[in-house]
Design a protein around this motif. Structure first.
Motif, PDB file in Angstrom:
ATOM      1  N   ALA A   1       0.835  -1.208   0.000  1.00 20.02           N
ATOM      2  CA  ALA A   1       0.000   0.000   0.000  1.00 20.02           C
ATOM      3  C   ALA A   1       0.869   1.257   0.000  1.00 20.02           C
ATOM      4  O   ALA A   1       0.528   2.256  -0.656  1.00 20.02           O
ATOM      5  N   SER A   2       1.990   1.220   0.710  1.00 28.19           N
ATOM      6  CA  SER A   2       2.898   2.366   0.721  1.00 28.19           C
ATOM      7  C   SER A   2       3.472   2.610  -0.670  1.00 28.19           C
ATOM      8  O   SER A   2       3.601   3.770  -1.113  1.00 28.19           O
ATOM      9  N   LEU A   3       3.800   1.528  -1.374  1.00 28.48           N
ATOM     10  CA  LEU A   3       4.333   1.662  -2.729  1.00 28.48           C
ATOM     11  C   LEU A   3       3.305   2.280  -3.665  1.00 28.48           C
ATOM     12  O   LEU A   3       3.621   3.180  -4.458  1.00 28.48           O
ATOM     13  N   VAL A   4       2.055   1.828  -3.570  1.00 28.78           N
ATOM     14  CA  VAL A   4       0.987   2.354  -4.429  1.00 28.78           C
ATOM     15  C   VAL A   4       0.733   3.828  -4.122  1.00 28.78           C
ATOM     16  O   VAL A   4       0.623   4.662  -5.039  1.00 28.78           O
ATOM     17  N   ALA A   5       0.624   4.175  -2.837  1.00 28.11           N
ATOM     18  CA  ALA A   5       0.381   5.565  -2.469  1.00 28.11           C
ATOM     19  C   ALA A   5       1.538   6.461  -2.897  1.00 28.11           C
ATOM     20  O   ALA A   5       1.332   7.588  -3.358  1.00 28.11           O
ATOM     21  N   GLY A   6       2.773   5.971  -2.754  1.00 29.10           N
ATOM     22  CA  GLY A   6       3.927   6.748  -3.178  1.00 29.10           C
ATOM     23  C   GLY A   6       3.939   6.989  -4.672  1.00 29.10           C
ATOM     24  O   GLY A   6       4.219   8.106  -5.136  1.00 29.10           O
ATOM     25  N   ALA A   7       3.621   5.955  -5.453  1.00 28.98           N
ATOM     26  CA  ALA A   7       3.555   6.117  -6.905  1.00 28.98           C
ATOM     27  C   ALA A   7       2.461   7.111  -7.285  1.00 28.98           C
ATOM     28  O   ALA A   7       2.637   7.936  -8.198  1.00 28.98           O
ATOM     29  N   GLY A   8       1.339   7.073  -6.583  1.00 29.69           N
ATOM     30  CA  GLY A   8       0.271   8.032  -6.857  1.00 29.69           C
ATOM     31  C   GLY A   8       0.709   9.448  -6.568  1.00 29.69           C
ATOM     32  O   GLY A   8       0.387  10.384  -7.331  1.00 29.69           O
TER      33      GLY A   8
END
Length: 405
Positions: free
Chosen positions: A310-317
Motif C-alpha cells: 500500500a505504501s508503494l501504491v500511495a507513493g507512486a500516486g
C-alpha cells in the motif's frame, strides 16, 4: 536528436540553479530532523512538547503564507527568494544557540516565515522561467528535488547528531548562507528573468481571482488531500501503526517510508512531463486514485506485506499527482504576471492538510482503530478526485497542457 531539438528540450540554466536550491533546503530539513526532537528533550520537556517543536515551522508557515503571497507580488520573486533563504538560515543558526525550550520553539517557528517566503517565490520563479510546453516536466523536477533532498538529508543529520546535537543546525545554516550567495549571484546575471518581467497590461492573479477558476479550486482540494494523506498521515500515523498494531520495531517504519519514497521517485522519473502531453486533469485524477486506494489500504490488515504494498501504491500516486497539480496552477498564473497570492493559497491548502490530517486521523485511530483512520484519509483523496472529475473540461490549459495561460 538534432541540435535544434536539443535546444528546444533544454531547460534554462536558471531553472537548474533553483532546483539545486530546493534540493539544499529539503536536505537541510532532513539534516535537522533527527536532532530536533532530541534537542528539545534535552531541555527536560516531555514528548508532547518535543513534538510541538516539529510542528512549529509548518504552523508559522501557514499563518504567514497570505502575507508572503502579497510580498512576492509587491517586492518580486528574486528578492523574496533570497530573503527567505536568509531567514531560514538565521532561524536555524539561532536554534543551535538556544539555551531553553521556549527559545528553541520560537526560533524554529520563525523559520516557517522564511520557508513560505522561499517556497512561494521559488514556485513562481521556476514556472516563470520554464518553457510553457514543459511546465509539467519542470514541476516534476521541482518535486523531485525536494524528495531527493528529503531522503538524503537524514543520513547526514544522523551522523552529525553523533558529533553534537547542535552540529546539524550550524551546518545547515552555513550551507544556506553559501547557497544564498551563489544562487543570488547567478540570478543577478540572469537574462531570462529580465525578459520575463511582469507585463503591466496583465493584472496580477490574486487569490480571489484564482478562486473563480474551477481548476484552481480543484487544485486546492487535491493540495489539501496531498498534505493530509501524503505528508501528514504518512509521517504521523504510520509509525504508530507499525509499533502498536503490528508490534514491529521502528526499523520497519523506516522501511515503509522508504518504500513510499521509492514509489514516489520512480513514478516521477517514469512520467516526467506526462501532463504536458496528456493534459493536467487525467494525470491528477489517476494520481489521486492511487493515493486514495493506497492510503485506505495501509491499515486494511495488520500485515506488514499489506503495509509495504500500500505504501508503494500511495507513493507512486503521489509521484504522478504532485507535478501535474503544480503545473495546473502554473498554467493559470502564466509567465507574464505575478501570482504570489494564488500560489500562497495553494501552499496553504497543503499546509492545512499536513497540520490537521495527523491530528484528526490520530483521534479517529484512538476511537475507531487504525483501519478507520486510514480509510477516512484515503476518502479525503477520493473527494478531491471527484472535485477534479467535476471540473469543466477545457476551462484552462490543463486539458491541453501546453496552451498559454
Amino acid at each position: 536528436m538534432s541540435v535544434a531539438a536539443e535546444r528546444r528540450a533544454a531547460l534554462p540554466w536558471e531553472v537548474w540553479a533553483l532546483l539545486a536550491g530546493s534540493f539544499l533546503v529539503a536536505a537541510g530539513y532532513g539534516i535537522v530532523a533527527p536532532a530536533l526532537p532530541v534537542f528539545a528533550r534535552s531541555f527536560g520537556v516531555g514528548v508532547t512538547a518535543a513534538a510541538a517543536v516539529v510542528s512549529a515551522l509548518p504552523v508559522l508557515r501557514l499563518l504567514f503564507a497570505p502575507v508572503s503571497g502579497r510580498l512576492v507580488a509587491r517586492v518580486g520573486e528574486r528578492s523574496m527568494y533570497l530573503t527567505g533563504l536568509l531567514v531560514v538560515a538565521a532561524s536555524t543558526g539561532a536554534c543551535a544557540l538556544a539555551t531553553s525550550y521556549p527559545q528553541l520553539l520560537l526560533y524554529r517557528g520563525l523559520g516557517g516565515i522564511g520557508s513560505t517566503m522561499f517556497t512561494v517565490s521559488a514556485f513562481s520563479l521556476i514556472f516563470r522561467l520554464a518553457p510553457q510546453d514543459r511546465r509539467g516536466r519542470v514541476s516534476g523536477l521541482f518535486t523531485g528535488s525536494f524528495l531527493l533532498g528529503g531522503i538524503s538529508g537524514p543520513a547526514l543529520g544522523g551522523g552529525l547528531v553523533a558529533v553534537d546535537l547542535r552540529a546539524p543546525f550550524l551546518v545547515y545554516a552555513g550551507a544556506l548562507v553559501v547557497a544564498t550567495a551563489v544562487v543570488g549571484g547567478l540570478l543577478a546575471r540572469s537574462t531570462g528573468l529580465a525578459r520575463r518581467r511582469d507585463d503591466p497590461s496583465v493584472a496580477p492573479l490574486t487569490l480571489l481571482g484564482a478562486l473563480r477558476f474551477p481548476t484552481y479550486r480543484a487544485a486546492l482540494a487535491s493540495g489539501l488531500a496531498t498534505g493530509w494523506a501524503v505528508q501528514g498521515v504518512r509521517v504521523g500515523l504510520v509509525p504508530l501503526f507499525v509499533a502498536v498494531a503490528l508490534g514491529r520495531e521502528p526499523l520497519w517504519t523506516g522501511i515503509a517510508l522508504t518504500v513510499f519514497a521509492l514509489g514516489d521517485g520512480a513514478m516521477l522519473l517514469a512520467t516526467s512531463g506526462l501532463s504536458d502531453r496528456r493534459g493536467r486533469r487525467p494525470v491528477v485524477v489517476a494520481g489521486l486514485a492511487m493515493v486514495a486506494v493506497g492510503t485506505a489500504c495501509l491499515g486494511a490488515l495488520p500485515d506488514l506485506r499489506v503495509l509495504l504494498v500500500a505504501s508503494l501504491v500511495a507513493g507512486a500516486g503521489a509521484g504522478l499527482l504532485q507535478p501535474a497539480q503544480g503545473a495546473a496552477v502554473a498554467d493559470l498564473v502564466g509567465s507574464r504576471r505575478s501570482g504570489g497570492p494564488a500560489l500562497s493559497g495553494f501552499q496553504m491548502a497543503s499546509d492545512v492538510g499536513t497540520i490537521v490530517g495527523p491530528v484528526a486521523a490520530g483521534a479517529l485511530a484512538e476511537r475507531s482503530g487504525f483501519g478507520a483512520a486510514f480509510v477516512v484519509s484515503g476518502g479525503v483523496a477520493a473527494v478531491a478526485l471527484v472535485v477534479w472529475l467535476l471540473t469543466p473540461t477545457g476551462s484552462v490549459a490543463e486539458e491541453q497542457g501546453t496552451r498559454r495561460a
